[in-house]
Design a protein around this motif. Structure first.
Motif, PDB file in Angstrom:
ATOM      1  N   ILE A 198      35.364  12.392  35.269  1.00 54.00           N
ATOM      2  CA  ILE A 198      35.044  11.558  34.116  1.00 54.00           C
ATOM      3  C   ILE A 198      33.544  11.291  34.031  1.00 54.00           C
ATOM      4  O   ILE A 198      33.071  10.807  33.006  1.00 54.00           O
ATOM      5  N   TYR A 199      32.802  11.604  35.097  1.00 53.07           N
ATOM      6  CA  TYR A 199      31.353  11.409  35.084  1.00 53.07           C
ATOM      7  C   TYR A 199      30.722  12.418  36.028  1.00 53.07           C
ATOM      8  O   TYR A 199      31.182  12.604  37.157  1.00 53.07           O
ATOM      9  N   ILE A 200      29.680  13.095  35.555  1.00 49.18           N
ATOM     10  CA  ILE A 200      28.940  14.074  36.362  1.00 49.18           C
ATOM     11  C   ILE A 200      27.454  13.777  36.218  1.00 49.18           C
ATOM     12  O   ILE A 200      26.952  13.601  35.106  1.00 49.18           O
ATOM     13  N   GLN A 201      26.755  13.696  37.349  1.00 50.36           N
ATOM     14  CA  GLN A 201      25.305  13.503  37.347  1.00 50.36           C
ATOM     15  C   GLN A 201      24.682  14.536  38.274  1.00 50.36           C
ATOM     16  O   GLN A 201      24.729  14.406  39.500  1.00 50.36           O
ATOM     17  N   ARG A 202      24.130  15.604  37.685  1.00 48.62           N
ATOM     18  CA  ARG A 202      23.466  16.636  38.467  1.00 48.62           C
ATOM     19  C   ARG A 202      22.090  16.156  38.915  1.00 48.62           C
ATOM     20  O   ARG A 202      21.443  15.372  38.227  1.00 48.62           O
ATOM     21  N   ASN A 203      21.672  16.670  40.054  1.00 51.66           N
ATOM     22  CA  ASN A 203      20.346  16.350  40.597  1.00 51.66           C
ATOM     23  C   ASN A 203      20.120  14.842  40.605  1.00 51.66           C
ATOM     24  O   ASN A 203      19.165  14.323  40.018  1.00 51.66           O
ATOM     25  N   LEU A 204      21.012  14.157  41.289  1.00 49.32           N
ATOM     26  CA  LEU A 204      20.959  12.699  41.343  1.00 49.32           C
ATOM     27  C   LEU A 204      19.667  12.212  41.996  1.00 49.32           C
ATOM     28  O   LEU A 204      19.094  11.218  41.573  1.00 49.32           O
ATOM     29  N   CYS A 205      19.226  12.891  43.038  1.00 47.55           N
ATOM     30  CA  CYS A 205      17.950  12.555  43.677  1.00 47.55           C
ATOM     31  C   CYS A 205      17.459  13.782  44.427  1.00 47.55           C
ATOM     32  O   CYS A 205      18.194  14.751  44.627  1.00 47.55           O
ATOM     33  N   LYS A 206      16.190  13.722  44.835  1.00 43.71           N
ATOM     34  CA  LYS A 206      15.579  14.857  45.517  1.00 43.71           C
ATOM     35  C   LYS A 206      16.055  14.976  46.956  1.00 43.71           C
ATOM     36  O   LYS A 206      16.104  16.064  47.514  1.00 43.71           O
ATOM     37  N   GLU A 207      16.374  13.828  47.587  1.00 45.39           N
ATOM     38  CA  GLU A 207      16.785  13.847  48.981  1.00 45.39           C
ATOM     39  C   GLU A 207      18.294  14.071  49.098  1.00 45.39           C
ATOM     40  O   GLU A 207      19.043  13.932  48.129  1.00 45.39           O
ATOM     41  N   LYS A 208      18.722  14.375  50.286  1.00 42.40           N
ATOM     42  CA  LYS A 208      20.146  14.554  50.548  1.00 42.40           C
ATOM     43  C   LYS A 208      20.799  13.184  50.752  1.00 42.40           C
ATOM     44  O   LYS A 208      20.341  12.372  51.547  1.00 42.40           O
ATOM     45  N   ILE A 209      21.874  12.934  50.017  1.00 41.24           N
ATOM     46  CA  ILE A 209      22.603  11.673  50.139  1.00 41.24           C
ATOM     47  C   ILE A 209      23.590  11.798  51.301  1.00 41.24           C
ATOM     48  O   ILE A 209      24.426  12.700  51.324  1.00 41.24           O
ATOM     49  N   LEU A 210      23.481  10.890  52.259  1.00 43.00           N
ATOM     50  CA  LEU A 210      24.324  10.942  53.446  1.00 43.00           C
ATOM     51  C   LEU A 210      25.484   9.962  53.387  1.00 43.00           C
ATOM     52  O   LEU A 210      26.562  10.250  53.915  1.00 43.00           O
ATOM     53  N   LEU A 211      25.280   8.792  52.762  1.00 39.42           N
ATOM     54  CA  LEU A 211      26.291   7.745  52.774  1.00 39.42           C
ATOM     55  C   LEU A 211      26.359   7.096  51.400  1.00 39.42           C
ATOM     56  O   LEU A 211      25.397   7.125  50.633  1.00 39.42           O
TER      57      LEU A 211
END
Length: 801
Positions: A590-603
């Motif tokens: 229902i929601y897609i956000q590509r390239n949310l941030c430059k860093e890798k999200i761990l948690l």
């Protein structure tokens, strides 16, 4: 006030109340430097990687000017002698890792956005760190240090002197780490990697220069600062000790020890009464001039590794994660400050590489926040020392007290643990499940113990041990009602009955181990979702025991919302973190956000809101009950929000108190009172009251109320705009046209008033009423009521205002 850069905005902090008063938002990238305007100390300059310099009125929190330089700005400096210029550090064009100190002429002109293209190079080959450049007495010269080289540029003489320590026979690492200039004398103080402080004099001549050394620090000197009068020199480093040197003598010095973590920056207040130190654990300490601790501002502590994950405390809704070594930090997202730190390991941590010390690795809360489970283990890889601790919340002390300590709960590392919520199954249903690399999962329950004095107490003990084909247990979670337990064993997910501990069914999706699992909630409680190492997201139906759907997605974070059916999945592919929000009963997100941030999200973690948020956009309806927070590999905390940052950080109670404290004026009658009366009428009539964003105050009214009074135009100019903003336009005739007709009629009545008698004036009033009635009949009843109030209102107060 204390001003400091934090991310891409600047915070204005009260020294007395320890509150964040203002947030200066406007930069599009990291803020790299802030300086008070030397000509006006109520204004602030800020530079950013977005290539702009902003001038702020930091008391009102509004930007005055924005100067676009066009290059990344890495540091910022101001001088009282340079009224229309500032100094910034920028990358040198065409060369990598080479930087220049340039002067930027701030052009004067109308408008808020201006160009700052007039650049003149002052020094070449400087370092990008702000601590490596300093301006001398009265701005007559500038000093730059890099590696073992020091260069001094004199503005009036246009003379550049260079000095090097490479030819000096010194023991240890003598590289420069920081530089500061004496405020009233020609003296330069430099810090070095070997812990020494060197004081340079007679540097006007390349041959006759001298320097003396001060030595107390055993490691790198991280920053230096002179007092306002220049009689004291402050230094700090990895020892977490602030050293105060008197009269440039090694014999006369004072210490403020045990500041908690290495000192990275030192800053003095303009009056010399206070100084503050910025520490490596994201904390600011405010210190009095007599070297006594005053206050502390603790942000989110950056630990070596967040092994506990992001956990939400059910009581305070604070974010709980690793803090100082062996501690658990409770971080308030509402106030943007640490609430408190809980010592879990309860051992002295020694800051020395190579030592195998115990640290906190797992955390879990019960549903009501009454119980806290923690796991600590040593850094040994082959034979770790494990401890499972259960903590009970005490209402008297308002903190957690250790209840049960279990040594070696598993024979190998503990991979996951979770509580079963009490809920419908009663208080006796509380249990804790732990999984380990020793190929078993264990169930821990509360047992009552009676001592010799017949006083009952409770403790925890193991009730059941389960395994599956001698595979390593990796993840565990309970269903929403607590009746089922899912445990993943490498490539297989097993589902157990939590009452009889019978194995109900298994799901397998080779190749690849199961990375994350979670149950659906509410209407999607019949689904079980899992993510594998080989890039698959799977959804199994618990009623049919079959795979409902699967998607090829490299999910690194799988987080369910505790208050809705939504589940957030964060993927990492091609150096890009993307967010997918879905419901298990529908394979399409229902929601897609590509390239949310430059860093890798761990948690990631869903934090429940105090009250559901009114969201007009269907795109963000999944954020209505909870807010999603992310932690990146660089330990930056981010969130998705439909509100501005200042609205999020301002408690709703404080906003309400401000509204209630407003005096009763004709403004409040026009803007607020009639809405409350209309809402009360709707409630009395049994109508639902729906707050829609479009029914809030108009932009004209918002500008009128939020703009500082000293920059507003005259009241006579604002009156027309304000009255027109209250009128509502229609398709056949706009409100402005109707208002113009009313105004023309009123002018005509005034011109003819001397020639006509009272009867004629009454007829004119009747025609006015007919015209207003014609306009009113096209409006709703509530709008008609507003117009009646406007007609009856006495506007003589506007001219007075």
């Amino acid at each position: 006030y204390l001003l400091y850069a934090s991310g891409d905005f600047v915070k204005v902090h009260s020294v007395n109340t320890e509150e964040t008063l203002r947030l200066l938002c406007g930069h599009a990238d990291l803020v790299t430097g802030i300086q008070l305007n030397p000509q006006n100390h109520m204004q602030l300059y800020s530079s950013s990687l977005d290539g702009t310099i902003k001038l702020w009125d930091f008391m009102d929190g509004i930007p005055i000017k924005t100067f676009t330089v066009g290059s990344k700005l890495l540091a910022l400096y101001t001088l009282a002698s340079a009224e229309d210029s500032v100094f910034v550090v920028i990358p040198k064009k065409g060369e990598r890792d080479t930087f220049q100190l340039v002067s930027v002429k701030l052009t004067k002109g109308a408008g808020q956005d201006l160009e700052g293209k007039e650049l003149s190079v002052v020094l070449d080959g400087v370092d990008a760190s702000m601590k490596h450049i300093a301006f001398g007495r009265e701005g007559s010269y500038v000093v730059s240090v890099k590696d073992v080289n020091l260069q001094v540029y004199f503005f009036k003489r246009k003379l550049l002197n260079r000095f090097s320590l490479s030819t000096v026979k010194t023991k240890g690492d003598n590289r420069f780490s920081c530089v500061v200039c004496h405020p009233t004398e020609d003296c330069i103080a430099t810090g070095h990697a070997d812990g020494k402080i060197r004081l340079w004099r007679n540097f006007h001549d390349r041959k006759s220069y001298t320097y003396s050394a001060l030595h107390w620090h055993h490691d790198i000197v991280m920053d230096l600062a002179y007092s306002v009068e220049g009689t004291r020199l402050l230094s700090g480093g990895v020892e977490s000790v602030l050293v105060q040197w008197h009269n440039e003598s090694s014999c006369q010095k004072d210490f403020l020890p045990r500041l908690g973590s290495p000192i990275e920056y030192i800053s003095m207040s303009s009056d010399g009464i206070l100084c503050c130190t910025l520490h490596a654990d994201n904390r600011i300490t405010i210190i009095n001039s007599n070297l006594r601790f005053s206050r502390s501002i603790q942000g989110l502590i950056k630990s070596r590794d967040v092994k506990t994950g992001l956990v939400v405390d059910p009581r305070t809704k604070a974010l709980v994660l690793n803090g100082e070594p062996g501690h658990l930090q409770f971080y308030s997202l509402q106030s943007d400050q640490q609430l408190f730190s809980l010592d879990i390991v309860q051992r002295q941590y020694i800051h020395q590489a190579g030592l195998k010390q115990s640290d906190l690795v797992k955390v879990a809360f019960s549903a009501q926040g009454t119980w806290l489970a923690t796991v600590e283990e040593s850094e040994e890889v082959t034979d770790p020392e494990l401890q499972l601790k259960l903590w009970l919340y005490s209402e008297q002390t308002q903190s957690f007290a250790l209840n049960t300590r279990i040594n070696t709960p598993h024979d190998n590392h503990i991979t996951d643990m979770c509580f079963r919520d009490m809920g419908e199954l009663g208080d006796d249903s509380l249990m804790l499940v732990t999984t380990g690399r020793d190929c078993v999962f264990k169930v821990w329950v509360i047992v009552e113990d009676s001592d010799s004095e017949a006083q009952q107490s409770v403790s925890w003990s193991c009730d059941f041990v389960g395994s599956y084909h001698n595979y390593q247990a990796t993840n565990c979670c309970f269903s929403e009602d607590g009746s089922l337990l899912a445990v993943s064993f490498e490539e297989t997910v097993t589902v157990w009955d939590s009452l009889t501990w019978d194995l109900k069914c298994t799901f397998c999706h080779p190749p690849g181990n199961i990375r994350n699992i979670c149950f659906g909630r509410l209407t999607c409680s019949k689904y079980l979702i899992g993510a594998t190492d080989y890039g698959f997201l799977c959804c199994w139906n618990l009623l049919t025991c079959a795979l409902e759907w699967s998607a090829h997605l490299n999910v690194v974070v799988l987080q369910p919302d505790p208050l809705s059916e939504h589940i957030a999945a964060v993927s990492w592919l091609s150096k890009e973190s993307s967010l997918f929000v879905f419901k298990p009963n529908k394979p399409r997100p229902i929601y897609i956000q590509r390239n949310l941030c430059k860093e890798k999200i761990l948690l990631a973690a869903f934090v429940p809101r105090d009250e559901p948020e009114m969201i007009s956009s269907e795109k963000y309806l999944w954020l209505r009950k909870s807010q999603l927070f992310f932690l990146t590999d660089t330990q930056e905390l981010m969130t998705l929000s439909t509100k501005s940052l200042e609205e999020r950080l301002t408690p709703s109670s404080k906003q309400l108190a401000v509204e209630e404290s407003l005096p009763v004026t004709p403004f409040s009658v026009l803007l607020g009172k009639h809405r409350r009366e209309q809402a009360q009428e709707d409630i009395d009539l049994g109508k639902p009251v729906v707050h829609i964003k479009q029914q809030q105050a108009s932009p004209a009214v918002k500008e009128l109320l939020h703009t500082p009074a000293h920059v507003l135009p005259s009241a006579s100019f604002l009156c027309t705009i304000f009255i027109n903003s209250l009128l509502i336009s229609k398709e056949n005739k706009s409100a402005e046209e109707v208002a113009d007709e009313v105004e023309m009629e009123s002018e005509k009545a005034e011109d003819d008033s001397d020639e006509e008698d009272v009867t004629t004036m009454e007829q004119e009033d009747t025609s006015h009423m007919e015209l207003l009635g014609e306009m009113t009949c096209k409006l709703s009843k509530s709008q008609e009521k507003e117009l009646r109030k406007i007609r009856k209102m006495d506007y003589s107060w506007i001219s007075t205002f």
